[in-house]
Enzyme design. Structure first.
Site, PDB file in Angstrom:
ATOM      1  CG  HIS A   4      -1.878   1.154   1.260  1.00 40.08           C
ATOM      2  ND1 HIS A   4      -3.234   0.971   1.423  1.00 40.08           N
ATOM      3  CD2 HIS A   4      -1.706   2.487   1.127  1.00 40.08           C
ATOM      4  CE1 HIS A   4      -3.851   2.144   1.392  1.00 40.08           C
ATOM      5  NE2 HIS A   4      -2.937   3.085   1.219  1.00 40.08           N
ATOM      6  CG  LEU A  37       4.998   5.745  -5.599  1.00 41.59           C
ATOM      7  CD1 LEU A  37       5.412   4.914  -6.807  1.00 41.59           C
ATOM      8  CD2 LEU A  37       6.208   6.092  -4.744  1.00 41.59           C
ATOM      9  NE  ARG A  38       0.696  12.168  -2.137  1.00 41.19           N
ATOM     10  CZ  ARG A  38      -0.321  11.653  -1.441  1.00 41.19           C
ATOM     11  NH1 ARG A  38      -1.242  10.928  -2.049  1.00 41.19           N
ATOM     12  NH2 ARG A  38      -0.419  11.846  -0.150  1.00 41.19           N
ATOM     13  CG  ASN A  45      -4.888   8.648  -3.347  1.00 43.87           C
ATOM     14  OD1 ASN A  45      -3.854   8.080  -3.668  1.00 43.87           O
ATOM     15  ND2 ASN A  45      -5.008   9.303  -2.200  1.00 43.87           N
ATOM     16  CG  HIS A  67      -9.823   4.731   3.307  1.00 41.59           C
ATOM     17  ND1 HIS A  67      -8.599   5.333   3.446  1.00 41.59           N
ATOM     18  CD2 HIS A  67     -10.582   5.191   4.340  1.00 41.59           C
ATOM     19  CE1 HIS A  67      -8.616   6.132   4.507  1.00 41.59           C
ATOM     20  NE2 HIS A  67      -9.818   6.055   5.066  1.00 41.59           N
ATOM     21  CG  HIS A  98      -4.919   2.321   5.824  1.00 42.66           C
ATOM     22  ND1 HIS A  98      -6.276   2.269   6.036  1.00 42.66           N
ATOM     23  CD2 HIS A  98      -4.743   3.023   4.676  1.00 42.66           C
ATOM     24  CE1 HIS A  98      -6.880   2.937   5.066  1.00 42.66           C
ATOM     25  NE2 HIS A  98      -5.989   3.388   4.230  1.00 42.66           N
ATOM     26  CG  LEU A 157      -7.836  10.436   7.707  1.00 44.97           C
ATOM     27  CD1 LEU A 157      -8.664  11.143   6.653  1.00 44.97           C
ATOM     28  CD2 LEU A 157      -8.629  10.265   9.009  1.00 44.97           C
ATOM     29  CG  ASP A 180      -1.621   4.865   4.038  1.00 48.61           C
ATOM     30  OD1 ASP A 180      -1.743   5.205   2.850  1.00 48.61           O
ATOM     31  OD2 ASP A 180      -2.331   5.322   4.955  1.00 48.61           O
ATOM     32  CG  HIS A 231       0.052  15.277   2.207  1.00 48.92           C
ATOM     33  ND1 HIS A 231      -0.911  15.591   1.270  1.00 48.92           N
ATOM     34  CD2 HIS A 231      -0.340  14.111   2.761  1.00 48.92           C
ATOM     35  CE1 HIS A 231      -1.852  14.651   1.273  1.00 48.92           C
ATOM     36  NE2 HIS A 231      -1.532  13.732   2.164  1.00 48.92           N
ATOM     37  CB  ALA A 251      -5.235  12.630   6.284  1.00 50.45           C
TER      38      ALA A 251
HETATM   39  C1  NCD Z   1      -3.605   9.130   2.034  1.00 56.36           C
HETATM   40  C2  NCD Z   1      -3.091  10.169   1.047  1.00 56.36           C
HETATM   41  O1  NCD Z   1      -2.555  11.189   1.480  1.00 56.36           O
HETATM   42  O2  NCD Z   1      -3.197   9.937  -0.163  1.00 56.36           O
HETATM   43  N1  NCD Z   1      -3.632   9.708   3.339  1.00 56.36           N
HETATM   44  C3  NCD Z   1      -3.619   9.033   4.521  1.00 56.36           C
HETATM   45  O3  NCD Z   1      -3.773   9.667   5.562  1.00 56.36           O
HETATM   46  N2  NCD Z   1      -3.436   7.731   4.571  1.00 56.36           N
HETATM   47  C4  NCD Z   1      -4.922   8.655   1.601  1.00 56.36           C
HETATM   48  C5  NCD Z   1      -5.361   7.431   2.357  1.00 56.36           C
HETATM   49  O4  NCD Z   1      -4.816   6.347   2.163  1.00 56.36           O
HETATM   50  O5  NCD Z   1      -6.275   7.560   3.173  1.00 56.36           O
HETATM   51 ZN    ZN Z   2      -3.375   5.054   1.648  1.00 53.88          ZN
END
Ligand code: NCD
Ligand code: ZN
Length: 351
Positions: free
Chosen positions: A15, A18-19, A43, A138, A176, A221, A249, A253, A265
């Protein structure tokens, strides 16, 4: 005598975020140095919803790595109200897409296109169950009436349990996990249900977020939970159960988005993506179980060959940097400025 060195089969990260673009270029190498493969979350903004988009994203990921890097991104699609059986069949046929991600609309970062009503996804879910393509979940409800610390438990009871009653053969990874209830659900479920566990949910309870000051870099999250839940998650990761495995995960950011009146998050952990787990397993005297959790069970669940290479971890102190480059900005990595006790041995030569 305490262990000073640990060699394990090269792990995989089941999980990972990578943006894209320059941000992707800044972070992907941390994962490729440690892991053989990673399940890449879809996402982006806009999300990856079709196989052609996933293949193009995979090409961008590989292009962001040095040429000889042996790292395989395992792509996923983002489930929407409009995902069709054809989209699912294309994904399976591609042999590049390994799962479909369910984000309840509004649950987390970039989830605006998420599912508003699972009933609308029935044709896609039926096809996934038929073709064996895993649904990656999720697991949080987004109902304002439900307390944020209860959202996973309520999701398990009111969404996941009925979903699996309706599609008993659907392969599901509850991502997660953070609660005793999620652990118990996965233990009681069939072989088609597994869960991933992050380093932060093994290491920290919600005090790390809220006690003695608000710490935005420990906000993700599902949110960190109470100590009794952390203990249940540690027990799940470090015992012999075959269906709990590693998923960082890691979710980078920019500092400006985290240190903000409405902070995003997501915790970035790829810089120490295996070392953090070594610390968590060593803390409960279970280092001998790390390899199964990190390197074997996930491949088995996804029905992929186990990696054949190995990595070596050494017991040696190092300091996590205060900040790392993130495109044109900076990010603050998990446990920034703190001392870690396990270090990845850097291989010389190929790879
Ligand atoms: C993730 C994200 O920033 O893309 N954030 C997180 O808090 N885990 C999205 C996600 O997996 O909920
Ligand atoms: Zn995630």
């Amino acid at each position: 005598m305490s262990t000073t060195e640990l060699t394990i089969v090269r792990p995989d990260d089941w999980h990972l975020h990578l943006r894209d673009g320059p941000q992707l270029a800044s972070v992907v190498r941390f994962t490729a140095q440690r892991f053989g493969r990673a399940i890449i979350m879809p996402n982006l903004n806009p999300p990856i919803t079709t196989t052609p988009q996933a293949l193009a994203y995979k090409a961008r990921i590989l292009a962001a790595l040095p040429a000889a890097t042996a790292f395989e991104p395992l792509m996923t699609l983002y489930l929407t109200d409009n995902t069709t059986p054809e989209i699912i069949a294309d994904a399976v046929a591609s042999e590049a897409v390994y799962g479909v991600k369910l984000y309840p609309a509004g649950a987390t970062t970039n989830s605006d296109s998420g599912v508003t009503n699972l009933a609308l996804c029935a044709p896609a879910l039926e096809t996934m169950a038929e073709l064996g393509l895993p649904l990656l979940v999720h697991g949080e409800v987004v109902d304002d009436a439900v307390d944020i610390f209860d959202r996973e438990q309520v999701f398990v009871e009111t969404v996941l349990a009925p979903l699996l009653q309706r599609y008993p053969d659907l392969r599901v990874v509850l991502e997660h996990i953070t609660t005793r209830q999620a652990v118990e659900f996965v233990r009681a479920a069939g072989d088609n249900v597994a869960a991933t566990i992050t380093p932060q949910h093994l290491m920290f309870n919600r005090n790390a977020l809220l006690a003695g000051g608000l710490r935005p870099h420990n906000y993700c999250l599902p949110v960190l939970k109470a100590e009794r839940h952390r203990q249940a998650v540690v027990e799940a990761a470090t015992d012999d159960h075959p269906r709990f495995f590693l998923g960082t995960d890691s979710a980078p950011h920019a500092v400006s988005a985290k240190e903000n009146a409405c902070g995003c998050a997501g915790i970035f952990s790829a810089h120490a993506g295996i070392e953090l787990y070594a610390e968590a397993f060593a803390a409960v005297g279970r280092l001998s179980r790390l390899e199964a959790f990190a390197s074997l069970r996930g491949a088995d669940f996804y029905k992929l060959a186990r990696n054949t290479e190995t990595i070596t971890l050494e017991r040696e102190d190092w300091r996590v940097p205060d900040a790392l480059d993130f495109g044109a900005e900076l990010l603050v990595p998990f446990r920034a400025g703190e001392t870690m006790h396990w270090r990845l041995r850097r291989e010389t030569g190929s790879g």
